[in-house]
Design a protein around this motif. Structure first.
Motif, PDB file in Angstrom:
ATOM      1  N   ARG A 234       0.939  -1.540   0.125  1.00  0.00           N
ATOM      2  CA  ARG A 234       0.190  -0.059  -0.109  1.00  0.00           C
ATOM      3  C   ARG A 234       0.995   0.992   0.387  1.00  0.00           C
ATOM      4  NH1 ARG A 234      -2.930  -3.472  -0.626  1.00  0.00           N
ATOM      5  NH2 ARG A 234      -1.602  -2.771  -2.683  1.00  0.00           N
ATOM      6  N   LEU A 235       1.898   1.358   0.806  1.00  0.00           N
ATOM      7  CA  LEU A 235       2.765   2.068   0.796  1.00  0.00           C
ATOM      8  C   LEU A 235       3.180   2.976  -0.863  1.00  0.00           C
ATOM      9  CD1 LEU A 235       4.492   4.332   2.922  1.00  0.00           C
ATOM     10  CD2 LEU A 235       6.359   3.141   3.123  1.00  0.00           C
ATOM     11  N   ASN A 236       4.025   1.086  -1.533  1.00  0.00           N
ATOM     12  CA  ASN A 236       4.573   1.674  -2.248  1.00  0.00           C
ATOM     13  C   ASN A 236       3.458   2.012  -3.998  1.00  0.00           C
ATOM     14  OD1 ASN A 236       6.956   0.673  -1.603  1.00  0.00           O
ATOM     15  ND2 ASN A 236       7.043  -1.342  -2.373  1.00  0.00           N
ATOM     16  N   ALA A 237       2.037   1.741  -3.113  1.00  0.00           N
ATOM     17  CA  ALA A 237       0.905   2.061  -4.403  1.00  0.00           C
ATOM     18  C   ALA A 237       0.395   3.079  -4.229  1.00  0.00           C
ATOM     19  CB  ALA A 237       0.118   0.723  -3.987  1.00  0.00           C
ATOM     20  N   ASP A 238       0.751   3.875  -3.161  1.00  0.00           N
ATOM     21  CA  ASP A 238      -0.265   5.513  -3.225  1.00  0.00           C
ATOM     22  C   ASP A 238       0.605   5.991  -2.133  1.00  0.00           C
ATOM     23  OD1 ASP A 238      -1.385   7.581  -2.043  1.00  0.00           O
ATOM     24  OD2 ASP A 238      -2.937   6.416  -2.135  1.00  0.00           O
ATOM     25  N   SER A 239       2.249   6.272  -2.779  1.00  0.00           N
ATOM     26  CA  SER A 239       2.770   8.089  -2.479  1.00  0.00           C
ATOM     27  C   SER A 239       1.889   8.691  -1.362  1.00  0.00           C
ATOM     28  CB  SER A 239       4.039   8.906  -2.910  1.00  0.00           C
ATOM     29  OG  SER A 239       2.909   9.281  -4.182  1.00  0.00           O
ATOM     30  N   ARG A 240       0.525   9.032  -1.219  1.00  0.00           N
ATOM     31  CA  ARG A 240       0.167   9.942  -0.576  1.00  0.00           C
ATOM     32  C   ARG A 240      -0.134   9.473   1.227  1.00  0.00           C
ATOM     33  NH1 ARG A 240      -5.331  10.313  -3.524  1.00  0.00           N
ATOM     34  NH2 ARG A 240      -5.429   8.053  -3.632  1.00  0.00           N
ATOM     35  N   THR A 241       0.406   8.723   1.048  1.00  0.00           N
ATOM     36  CA  THR A 241       0.291   7.834   2.671  1.00  0.00           C
ATOM     37  C   THR A 241       1.038   8.261   3.274  1.00  0.00           C
ATOM     38  OG1 THR A 241      -0.119   5.681   2.158  1.00  0.00           O
ATOM     39  CG2 THR A 241       1.103   5.709   3.947  1.00  0.00           C
ATOM     40  N   LEU A 242       2.577   9.035   2.583  1.00  0.00           N
ATOM     41  CA  LEU A 242       3.611   9.530   3.008  1.00  0.00           C
ATOM     42  C   LEU A 242       2.846  10.572   3.472  1.00  0.00           C
ATOM     43  CD1 LEU A 242       6.688   7.746   1.168  1.00  0.00           C
ATOM     44  CD2 LEU A 242       5.834   7.535   3.578  1.00  0.00           C
ATOM     45  N   ARG A 243       2.396  11.448   3.272  1.00  0.00           N
ATOM     46  CA  ARG A 243       1.165  12.386   3.953  1.00  0.00           C
ATOM     47  C   ARG A 243       1.029  12.926   4.960  1.00  0.00           C
ATOM     48  NH1 ARG A 243      -1.578  14.345  -2.031  1.00  0.00           N
ATOM     49  NH2 ARG A 243      -0.167  14.109  -3.339  1.00  0.00           N
ATOM     50  N   ASP A 244       1.042  11.857   5.386  1.00  0.00           N
ATOM     51  CA  ASP A 244       0.795  11.441   7.646  1.00  0.00           C
ATOM     52  C   ASP A 244       1.837  11.494   7.903  1.00  0.00           C
ATOM     53  OD1 ASP A 244      -0.475  10.954   9.818  1.00  0.00           O
ATOM     54  OD2 ASP A 244      -2.688  10.218   8.677  1.00  0.00           O
ATOM     55  N   PRO A 245       2.727  11.872   8.889  1.00  0.00           N
ATOM     56  CA  PRO A 245       3.756  11.479   9.760  1.00  0.00           C
ATOM     57  C   PRO A 245       3.674  10.497  10.457  1.00  0.00           C
ATOM     58  CG  PRO A 245       3.022  13.632   9.753  1.00  0.00           C
ATOM     59  CD  PRO A 245       2.274  13.460   8.331  1.00  0.00           C
ATOM     60  N   ASP A 246       2.070  11.051  11.271  1.00  0.00           N
ATOM     61  CA  ASP A 246       1.990   9.839  12.506  1.00  0.00           C
ATOM     62  C   ASP A 246       1.660   8.299  11.507  1.00  0.00           C
ATOM     63  OD1 ASP A 246       1.437  10.352  15.278  1.00  0.00           O
ATOM     64  OD2 ASP A 246      -1.133   8.968  14.659  1.00  0.00           O
ATOM     65  N   LEU A 247       0.879   8.592  10.642  1.00  0.00           N
ATOM     66  CA  LEU A 247       0.679   7.399  10.285  1.00  0.00           C
ATOM     67  C   LEU A 247       2.311   6.481   9.564  1.00  0.00           C
ATOM     68  CD1 LEU A 247      -0.613   4.788   8.307  1.00  0.00           C
ATOM     69  CD2 LEU A 247      -1.286   6.181   6.991  1.00  0.00           C
ATOM     70  N   THR A 248       3.121   7.222   8.698  1.00  0.00           N
ATOM     71  CA  THR A 248       4.361   6.830   8.081  1.00  0.00           C
ATOM     72  C   THR A 248       4.761   6.312   9.888  1.00  0.00           C
ATOM     73  OG1 THR A 248       4.082   8.951   6.957  1.00  0.00           O
ATOM     74  CG2 THR A 248       6.534   7.765   7.338  1.00  0.00           C
ATOM     75  N   ALA A 249       4.893   6.986  10.840  1.00  0.00           N
ATOM     76  CA  ALA A 249       5.302   6.634  11.708  1.00  0.00           C
ATOM     77  C   ALA A 249       4.997   5.374  12.568  1.00  0.00           C
ATOM     78  CB  ALA A 249       5.433   7.015  13.235  1.00  0.00           C
ATOM     79  N   ASP A 250       4.012   5.039  12.570  1.00  0.00           N
ATOM     80  CA  ASP A 250       3.527   3.635  12.615  1.00  0.00           C
ATOM     81  C   ASP A 250       3.600   3.066  11.653  1.00  0.00           C
ATOM     82  OD1 ASP A 250       1.784   4.384  15.013  1.00  0.00           O
ATOM     83  OD2 ASP A 250       0.229   4.927  13.418  1.00  0.00           O
ATOM     84  N   LEU A 251       4.257   2.898  10.596  1.00  0.00           N
ATOM     85  CA  LEU A 251       4.668   1.738   9.809  1.00  0.00           C
ATOM     86  C   LEU A 251       6.455   1.571   9.554  1.00  0.00           C
ATOM     87  CD1 LEU A 251       2.147   3.687   6.109  1.00  0.00           C
ATOM     88  CD2 LEU A 251       2.074   0.986   7.094  1.00  0.00           C
ATOM     89  N   VAL A 252       6.515   2.706  10.022  1.00  0.00           N
ATOM     90  CA  VAL A 252       8.619   2.222   9.747  1.00  0.00           C
ATOM     91  C   VAL A 252       8.097   1.512  10.758  1.00  0.00           C
ATOM     92  CG1 VAL A 252      10.103   3.122  10.401  1.00  0.00           C
ATOM     93  CG2 VAL A 252       8.988   4.647   8.580  1.00  0.00           C
ATOM     94  N   MET A 253       7.400   1.699  12.156  1.00  0.00           N
ATOM     95  CA  MET A 253       7.726   0.577  13.489  1.00  0.00           C
ATOM     96  C   MET A 253       7.656  -0.165  13.282  1.00  0.00           C
ATOM     97  SD  MET A 253       7.294   2.940  16.688  1.00  0.00           S
ATOM     98  CE  MET A 253       6.110   4.136  15.957  1.00  0.00           C
ATOM     99  N   GLY A 254       6.265  -0.581  12.596  1.00  0.00           N
ATOM    100  CA  GLY A 254       5.035  -2.526  12.134  1.00  0.00           C
ATOM    101  C   GLY A 254       6.449  -2.535  11.116  1.00  0.00           C
ATOM    102  N   LEU A 255       7.154  -1.992  10.229  1.00  0.00           N
ATOM    103  CA  LEU A 255       7.156  -2.942   8.993  1.00  0.00           C
ATOM    104  C   LEU A 255       9.423  -3.435   9.640  1.00  0.00           C
ATOM    105  CD1 LEU A 255       6.932  -0.414   6.160  1.00  0.00           C
ATOM    106  CD2 LEU A 255       5.925  -3.306   6.446  1.00  0.00           C
ATOM    107  N   ALA A 256       9.920  -2.014  10.339  1.00  0.00           N
ATOM    108  CA  ALA A 256      11.077  -2.300  11.353  1.00  0.00           C
ATOM    109  C   ALA A 256      10.714  -3.388  12.182  1.00  0.00           C
ATOM    110  CB  ALA A 256      11.349  -1.594  11.865  1.00  0.00           C
ATOM    111  N   ALA A 257       9.737  -3.796  12.692  1.00  0.00           N
ATOM    112  CA  ALA A 257       9.119  -4.373  13.687  1.00  0.00           C
ATOM    113  C   ALA A 257       8.682  -7.053  13.001  1.00  0.00           C
ATOM    114  CB  ALA A 257       7.884  -4.757  14.358  1.00  0.00           C
ATOM    115  N   ALA A 258       8.272  -7.045  11.431  1.00  0.00           N
ATOM    116  CA  ALA A 258       8.134  -8.233  10.704  1.00  0.00           C
ATOM    117  C   ALA A 258      10.069  -8.293  10.334  1.00  0.00           C
ATOM    118  CB  ALA A 258       7.506  -7.506  10.112  1.00  0.00           C
ATOM    119  N   GLY A 259      10.442  -7.289  10.026  1.00  0.00           N
ATOM    120  CA  GLY A 259      12.018  -7.701   9.630  1.00  0.00           C
ATOM    121  C   GLY A 259      12.466  -7.610   8.604  1.00  0.00           C
ATOM    122  N   THR A 260      11.452  -7.871   7.823  1.00  0.00           N
ATOM    123  CA  THR A 260      11.353  -8.366   6.215  1.00  0.00           C
ATOM    124  C   THR A 260      10.631  -7.012   4.684  1.00  0.00           C
ATOM    125  OG1 THR A 260       8.762  -8.392   6.529  1.00  0.00           O
ATOM    126  CG2 THR A 260       9.918 -10.432   6.881  1.00  0.00           C
TER     127      THR A 260
END
Length: 472
Positions: free
Chosen positions: A65-91
């Motif tokens: 979803r992040l790759n498909a819609d760059s507008r996601t990054l316009r919400d820094p709060d959501l972006t921070a959640d994504l960074v922590m979530g994706l980093a936790a998965a490690g994939t």
């Protein structure tokens, strides 16, 4: 002369029975025919309940979803959640780097909430946690010294972190996030800050959302605030001060594994926070029940191919809440508390796919391995009447003023967990944790076991007959 019939039967019958038993149980360290591994011996050291395959599938969906819609990054709060979530998965290293870089570009605006000279403690702490997860420099993240900013916001006399703004919205959630963030620094969180967080517990053992204006006899424990406080105290090695809170939190868990907000709504975020706190405090059996609930609201192999792996708000569906819910749930699925997401996660390569038998990787990912499907799962039903989402997001921009709303009592449900597991057997240590799929191949194994048993019995009868002939 031939061997006596009875000794021969004594050898043949146990052999037949043993073979049947192995087929029926799957054997030690083997998997059932439906893909669910047999139980493993319990380790002397309890490991966090986790659902790594489900975490990888959720991360793959979020990254797509992040790759498909760059507008996601316009919400820094959501972006921070994504960074922590994706980093936790490690994939999803590439997605983590991309999101972290974008977050750094807007660091100043996120800290100030768009108001020059203003500083939000909650946002600063969350940004620091995301920076740590994305291998960023807390002393220079997007031109911001996050560590120094946080330390400056701590009141020296009390240890409380406050906002620099016309209205101070700091609360226990922002205090917990600040402690968790500073644990990633060389100097760690100040003792005063940790002690302030541990203070003012309610009489029942839980913690209120508000940091002031309450007393042990006059406060309402908040599930999400308590869950984050437990994680912060455990990260600061103050687990003893979290024992009563853990006991209270365990008592608030619904029979199906879910956790409700202070307003009584059972959802993915509140349940994920509960699971993370339970894992941090060593309550792995209860954490496993929570994982079962979370997996029940994850789109499995029966869902649309593009949606598989996504985690819904309170049922397995994709809508405007799903991306945020998925991002906030991934660390819990990966068996990590908020403080343990440090960008150093090492996941099994197979944790990047849904395990639904697809030929190609989930769109937007670079992983090409498959995880095995597990036994069927059904979506859990909320244990209490759901209300319109409106509770304070423990990790969202600007914590609202505390409401003091009483916590709803957990109510019994018809199920004991999404996959019937109340002891951590589905989605926990050493067990299958990939997405669920329909169908089961256990029946053919049972037939084979029965055939083997009949064959063994026939062999026993034949050996006896031959033995009698030999005696003549």
């Amino acid at each position: 002369m031939s061997l006596p019939a009875h000794p021969r039967a004594a050898i043949t019958l146990p052999t037949a029975l043993l073979g049947s038993a192995l087929l029926l149980t799957g054997g030690v360290g083997m998997a059932f025919a439906d893909g669910t591994p047999a139980k493993q011996p319990k380790s002397a050291t309890a490991q966090p309940a986790r659902a790594g395959g489900a975490a990888g599938a959720a991360a793959a969906w979020a990254a797509s979803r992040l790759n498909a819609d760059s507008r996601t990054l316009r919400d820094p709060d959501l972006t921070a959640d994504l960074v922590m979530g994706l980093a936790a998965a490690g994939t999803q290293d590439k997605a983590v780097k991309s999101a972290t870089d974008d977050l750094a570009k807007h660091a100043g605006d996120y800290l100030s909430q768009g108001v020059k000279g203003q500083i939000s403690t909650a946002n600063t702490a969350k940004l620091a946690l995301a920076a740590a997860a994305g291998h960023g420099d807390l002393k220079n993240f997007g031109g911001q010294d996050l560590e120094a900013t946080l330390r400056d916001r701590m009141q020296k006399d009390s240890g409380r972190f406050t906002d620099l703004a016309k209205e101070d919205h700091s609360d226990r959630i922002s205090q917990a996030l600040a402690v968790l963030a500073l644990q990633h620094t060389t100097g760690k969180a100040p003792v005063k800050a940790v002690d302030f967080l541990a203070g003012s517990a309610c009489k029942d053992g839980g913690f209120p959302l508000a940091l002031t204006g309450t007393s042990a006899d006059n406060c309402a424990s908040d599930p999400e605030a308590t869950a984050l406080t437990v994680q912060a105290l455990e990260a600061a090695r103050k687990g003893e001060q979290a024992k009563d809170a853990l006991k209270w939190l365990t008592g608030r868990q619904h029979r199906d594994g879910g956790f409700a907000t202070a307003r009584g709504e059972v959802n993915a975020r509140s349940t994920a926070l509960g699971v993370q706190a339970l894992n941090a405090g060593g309550r792995t059996a209860e954490a496993a029940k929570g994982l079962a609930w979370l997996r029940g609201v994850q789109v499995d192999c029966t869902g649309d191919g593009a949606d598989r792996g996504a985690v819904g708000w309170n049922k397995p569906e994709v809508n405007d809440k799903t991306l945020r819910a998925t991002a906030q749930v991934i660390p819990a699925l990966a068996g990590k508390s908020v403080g343990q997401v440090d960008g150093g996660a090492v996941a099994r390569p197979a944790e990047a796919r849904t395990g639904c038998g697809e030929d190609d990787a989930t769109p937007g990912t670079t992983d090409d391995t498959v995880i095995r499907p597990s036994k069927p799962a059904t979506a859990p039903q909320p244990s209490s009447p759901a209300t319109t989402p409106g509770t304070a997001d423990p990790t969202s921009t600007g914590s609202p003023a505390p409401t003091g709303t009483a916590t709803a009592e957990p109510t019994a449900t018809a199920t004991e967990g999404t996959n019937g597991a109340t002891d951590g057997t589905n989605g926990t240590n050493g067990t299958d944790d990939s997405l669920a799929s329909t169908g089961s191949a256990a029946y053919p194994a049972a037939l084979a076991a029965g055939a083997l048993l009949i064959t063994g019995s026939a062999a026993v009868a034949l050996s006896r007959r031959r033995g009698h002939r030999g005696d003549r």
